[in-house]
Scaffold this active site. Structure first.
Site, short mmCIF file in Angstrom:
data_model
loop_
_atom_site.label_atom_id
_atom_site.label_comp_id
_atom_site.label_asym_id
_atom_site.label_seq_id
_atom_site.Cartn_x
_atom_site.Cartn_y
_atom_site.Cartn_z
N HIS A 1 -17.92 6.32 -57.41
CA HIS A 1 -17.70 7.48 -56.72
C HIS A 1 -19.20 7.54 -56.04
CE1 HIS A 1 -15.42 10.71 -55.04
NE2 HIS A 1 -16.72 11.50 -55.36
N PHE B 1 -31.23 19.10 -56.50
CA PHE B 1 -29.66 18.90 -57.15
C PHE B 1 -29.72 18.54 -58.65
CE2 PHE B 1 -28.42 16.77 -52.84
CZ PHE B 1 -28.22 18.11 -52.29
N ASP C 1 -18.45 26.81 -58.53
CA ASP C 1 -19.72 27.49 -58.56
C ASP C 1 -19.62 28.89 -58.24
OD1 ASP C 1 -21.01 24.94 -59.55
OD2 ASP C 1 -21.48 24.55 -57.53
N SER D 1 -15.27 4.60 -53.82
CA SER D 1 -14.90 5.87 -53.08
C SER D 1 -16.25 6.81 -52.63
CB SER D 1 -13.96 7.00 -53.90
OG SER D 1 -14.74 7.24 -55.23
N GLN E 1 -20.54 13.68 -62.99
CA GLN E 1 -21.48 14.42 -62.23
C GLN E 1 -22.55 13.15 -61.99
OE1 GLN E 1 -23.03 15.97 -60.01
NE2 GLN E 1 -22.45 18.28 -60.81
N GLU F 1 -17.65 10.66 -51.18
CA GLU F 1 -17.53 12.36 -51.22
C GLU F 1 -18.26 12.65 -50.15
OE1 GLU F 1 -17.27 14.39 -54.92
OE2 GLU F 1 -18.90 15.74 -53.93
#
Length: 295
Positions: free
Chosen positions: A268, A218, A109, A15, A178, A17
């Protein structure tokens, strides 16, 4: 199609994002990226909600268009930030009316400029509360976020796992990690999660490194770490964008290959709305995606 059904029937899931662009030119570019990735036949794609819930309408619009115009199953992220129960309920009703079947509930967040999460009056403080709310109203397939190296706000790995178990028990069907760069972090986390009673698939979240300063930012934000050997490799070529990209693609490819061999039910990709790195990695792992994960 529900992602939980895809995971049961299609073997490995892959997948991508995306995040909603800021302007019309960005949307044009993003749809070109998604069209390019469609050729890879992804299991589904997901669309983020934006910091502070700032792109709520764009997220809903984008998942609708991806599903109905491009023809790829899509999942909308949904956060607790900046909305009360009625507003969140309205978003869910809109998604259901459009024929969307998959949602990723998140706490989210804090809005830009704020360091602490403060629930909106009449809203939710934690993702498990949002999951339970959705379960009361709709039959969406629900994903959930998890953190192989611990959520940055959790006081301990044990407390973080307890929070995850509450979220899964509230009604999550599968989990997406994550980003991480050391597969041992995923494998240890998966073992601990299973021991704690988590019985849903845990998909591995992978972000190919394309920019050194960006990936350092990040990782600071999300509590992930860069292995020393990988850090040294990207810092050695930091001024050469193409060299950084090649190191990032190579590392992510090796990660994906090993994860799939170790039974990860899917990958992902955090694409940052780009396609070339993801396509290159996919070409190397597509053979492994056809194999069912170990039980």
């Amino acid at each position: 199609m529900r992602i939980s059904d895809i995971l049961r029937t299609d073997g490995r899931a892959v997948s991508f994002e995306f995040f909603p662009p800021k302007d019309d030119a960005g949307f044009v570019s993003l749809f070109e990226t998604i069209e390019a990735l469609k050729a890879l036949d992804p299991s589904y794609v997901s669309v983020t909600y934006g910091a502070g819930g700032s792109t709520r309408r764009k997220t809903v619009e984008l998942v609708k268009r991806i599903k109905h115009e491009i023809g790829i199953e899509s999942m909308a992220h949904l956060t607790c930030v900046g909305a009360n129960r009625d507003e969140i309920g309205g978003v869910l009703d809109d998604l259901a009316a459009a024929g969307l079947e998959n949602v990723l509930p998140l706490r989210g967040d804090p809005p830009k400029g704020e360091s602490d999460f403060v629930p909106t009056p009449g809203g939710f403080r934690y993702a498990n509360e949002l999951v339970a709310f959705i379960r009361e109203r709709h039959s969406f397939c629900l994903g959930g976020a998890c953190y192989p190296e611990k959520h940055p706000e959790a006081p301990s790995a044990e407390a973080d796992l307890d929070n995850l178990k509450r979220k899964v028990d509230a009604g999550v069907d599968f989990l997406i990690t994550q980003l991480f760069f050391d597969n041992d972090d995923y494998l240890r986390f998966r073992e601990r999660a299973v021991a704690a009673g988590v019985r849903v698939p845990i998909l591995a979240g992978i972000m190919p490194i394309l920019n050194v300063k960006q990936i350092k930012r990040f990782t600071r934000m999300c509590g992930a770490s860069l292995p020393n050997a990988l850090r040294q490799k990207i810092e050695a070529v930091e001024d050469d964008a193409e060299a950084v990209r090649q190191v990032g693609i190579y590392h992510a490819t090796r990660q994906c290959e090993d994860l799939l061999r170790d039974g990860a039910p899917g990958i992902h990709f955090y694409t940052l709305n780009r396609s070339t790195a993801t396509r290159a990695i996919y070409q190397s792992i597509k053979g492994l995606l056809a194999n069912k994960p170990a039980a």
